[in-house]
Scaffold this motif. Structure first.
Motif, PDB file in Angstrom:
ATOM      1  N   UNK A   3       0.838  -1.199   0.000  1.00 10.24           N
ATOM      2  CA  UNK A   3       0.000   0.000   0.000  1.00 10.24           C
ATOM      3  C   UNK A   3       0.869   1.244   0.000  1.00 10.24           C
ATOM      4  N   UNK A   4       0.347   2.302  -0.578  1.00 16.19           N
ATOM      5  CA  UNK A   4       1.041   3.580  -0.483  1.00 16.19           C
ATOM      6  C   UNK A   4       0.975   4.044   0.970  1.00 16.19           C
ATOM      7  N   UNK A   5       1.854   4.969   1.322  1.00 16.43           N
ATOM      8  CA  UNK A   5       1.838   5.516   2.683  1.00 16.43           C
ATOM      9  C   UNK A   5       0.496   6.150   2.997  1.00 16.43           C
ATOM     10  N   UNK A   6      -0.071   6.867   2.021  1.00 16.58           N
ATOM     11  CA  UNK A   6      -1.350   7.542   2.280  1.00 16.58           C
ATOM     12  C   UNK A   6      -2.477   6.531   2.508  1.00 16.58           C
ATOM     13  N   UNK A   7      -2.493   5.420   1.778  1.00 17.67           N
ATOM     14  CA  UNK A   7      -3.520   4.400   2.007  1.00 17.67           C
ATOM     15  C   UNK A   7      -3.331   3.764   3.380  1.00 17.67           C
ATOM     16  N   UNK A   8      -2.082   3.504   3.743  1.00 15.60           N
ATOM     17  CA  UNK A   8      -1.777   2.970   5.069  1.00 15.60           C
ATOM     18  C   UNK A   8      -2.247   3.942   6.150  1.00 15.60           C
ATOM     19  N   UNK A   9      -1.901   5.216   5.996  1.00 21.43           N
ATOM     20  CA  UNK A   9      -2.291   6.229   6.977  1.00 21.43           C
ATOM     21  C   UNK A   9      -3.810   6.404   7.016  1.00 21.43           C
ATOM     22  N   UNK A  10      -4.475   6.194   5.898  1.00 23.44           N
ATOM     23  CA  UNK A  10      -5.936   6.285   5.875  1.00 23.44           C
ATOM     24  C   UNK A  10      -6.549   5.189   6.735  1.00 23.44           C
ATOM     25  N   UNK A  11      -5.998   3.986   6.662  1.00 20.13           N
ATOM     26  CA  UNK A  11      -6.485   2.887   7.510  1.00 20.13           C
ATOM     27  C   UNK A  11      -6.243   3.233   8.977  1.00 20.13           C
ATOM     28  N   UNK A  12      -5.057   3.746   9.286  1.00 19.72           N
ATOM     29  CA  UNK A  12      -4.729   4.144  10.664  1.00 19.72           C
ATOM     30  C   UNK A  12      -5.710   5.212  11.150  1.00 19.72           C
ATOM     31  N   UNK A  13      -6.002   6.184  10.311  1.00 21.94           N
ATOM     32  CA  UNK A  13      -6.932   7.266  10.664  1.00 21.94           C
ATOM     33  C   UNK A  13      -8.335   6.739  10.894  1.00 21.94           C
ATOM     34  N   UNK A  14      -8.783   5.829  10.036  1.00 24.92           N
ATOM     35  CA  UNK A  14     -10.127   5.273  10.185  1.00 24.92           C
ATOM     36  C   UNK A  14     -10.241   4.421  11.449  1.00 24.92           C
ATOM     37  N   UNK A  15      -9.187   3.687  11.776  1.00 24.84           N
ATOM     38  CA  UNK A  15      -9.198   2.892  13.018  1.00 24.84           C
ATOM     39  C   UNK A  15      -9.284   3.830  14.218  1.00 24.84           C
ATOM     40  N   UNK A  16      -8.524   4.922  14.190  1.00 28.47           N
ATOM     41  CA  UNK A  16      -8.569   5.876  15.299  1.00 28.47           C
ATOM     42  C   UNK A  16      -9.970   6.473  15.431  1.00 28.47           C
ATOM     43  N   UNK A  17     -10.596   6.816  14.312  1.00 33.46           N
ATOM     44  CA  UNK A  17     -11.962   7.358  14.361  1.00 33.46           C
ATOM     45  C   UNK A  17     -12.932   6.302  14.893  1.00 33.46           C
ATOM     46  N   UNK A  18     -12.740   5.054  14.501  1.00 36.04           N
ATOM     47  CA  UNK A  18     -13.618   3.979  14.956  1.00 36.04           C
ATOM     48  C   UNK A  18     -13.466   3.730  16.453  1.00 36.04           C
TER      49      UNK A  18
END
Length: 136
Positions: A3-18
């Motif tokens: 995954x690109x860094x941004x896609x990886x960071x998007x997953x991290x961000x969504x987990x934090x929001x969840x």
């Protein structure tokens, strides 16, 4: 595949929001603090994830971000596609792409959609709720 860094960071961000139940609003600065990501990166991610319909964002007092759907209804495939577009291992199957020198003689080209569908299916099996849970 990576995954690109941004896609990886998007997953991290969504987990934090969840982790905020998906119902409580949280600020981009708070997500940045919890994840270690820079605030401008989180703001950019929030913008793209909101445009994709995965987050809801509001400004002002009481504003912030929250999940647009329950975490069980959001998958890793949804998040990756929000950042990268359709999940595909090769570009040759994309409409209008003709940059492969083997395109005219490639015997695998007709099979790549099946491979891409399998990859997307695997990522679609991982719901955001699974990433929020503590590993056992």
């Amino acid at each position: 595949m990576r995954l690109s860094s941004m896609a990886d960071y998007a997953v991290v961000t969504m987990v934090a929001a969840a982790r905020h139940c998906g119902c409580a609003r949280v600020s981009a600065a708070q997500i940045a603090d919890e994840t270690g990501l820079p605030v401008p990166t989180v703001q950019k991610l929030v913008s793209r994830l909101t445009a994709a319909g995965l987050l809801r964002s509001s400004r002002g007092v009481g504003g912030g971000i929250k999940l647009a759907r329950p975490p069980a209804a959001i998958t890793v495939a949804d998040i990756v596609e929000a950042m990268e577009g359709p999940i595909a291992l090769t570009a040759c199957v994309e409409q209008g792409r003709h940059d492969c020198t083997l395109e005219d003689v490639c015997l695998l080209r007709p099979h790549w959609p099946q491979v891409n569908a399998a990859l997307r299916g695997a990522l679609a099996q991982v719901a955001l709720t699974q990433l929020v849970e503590e590993p056992q």
